[in-house]
Write a protein that holds these residues in place. Sequence first.
Motif: not given
Length: 249
Positions: A60-83
């Motif tokens: 965790p860092g102080f910029d939670h908005q940035l980390q929310a975007r990072q998590a969303w992008n990482a999850m989307r990448q994994c989901r594409t691989t699974l699909q």
Amino acid sequence: MSSWRRCGECWTLWPRQQVQGVVEFVGGSYLAATPHISYRRLLEGLVHSGLAVHAWSYVPGFDHQLQARQAWNAMRQCRTTLQERIGSRLVPLRLGHSLGCKLHLLAPDGGRGCHGLVALSFNNFTADQSIPLLGVVAPSLGVSTEFSPSPQETLRLIACHYHQAHNLVVRFGDDQLDQSLELVKALQSRNGDGSQLLHLPGDHLTPASAGLRRQFLGDWAEGSERQQQVEQLQQLITSWAVTGTTASG
């Protein structure tokens, strides 16, 4: 069940049988650096039920908005691989614990890219509450440090810009860090909200693995009652992931 594998910034675990759904998990605070260890029992139980699990690894860092975007992008990448592997499109269930709930709620798609969120032990503390020494050191250095967005701004953003109507907010009975009631108030202020609040026995570390609970709470932290709490939680999340409802309907 296959073995845990690293996929970008996530740890992934897929069932050997037909995939019934996918859970995108963001854990709380420093537990989330190694989610495949910190939440092993809970997440592997979901995989045994036929769900693929993608768990974002972060500090965790102080910029939670940035980390929310990072998590969303990482999850989307994994989901594409699974699909690509299974040959079909999956709409995920988002699952968060503590700070992880906040990061899901701040996702750049406003919750549109999932069929629901299960929020366990929502936590929205200020920086000096989360890092006690910060409240002592920062003023002496003439520095004002707060999470971005701040707790108050987080709730405003949820009320105004989070669009997912289907949310299950879980509050554990002996959880001194939980702020779920504030979250539910923000969610229910929106038109067409269908969020539910569920009270379960347990505490803030109930979703965490047995070894961590022993480390923080002692030997009493793992017994038959604790095991039942985790199993109940697994059944609840599985039902929500597959049907969008709790096991009781």
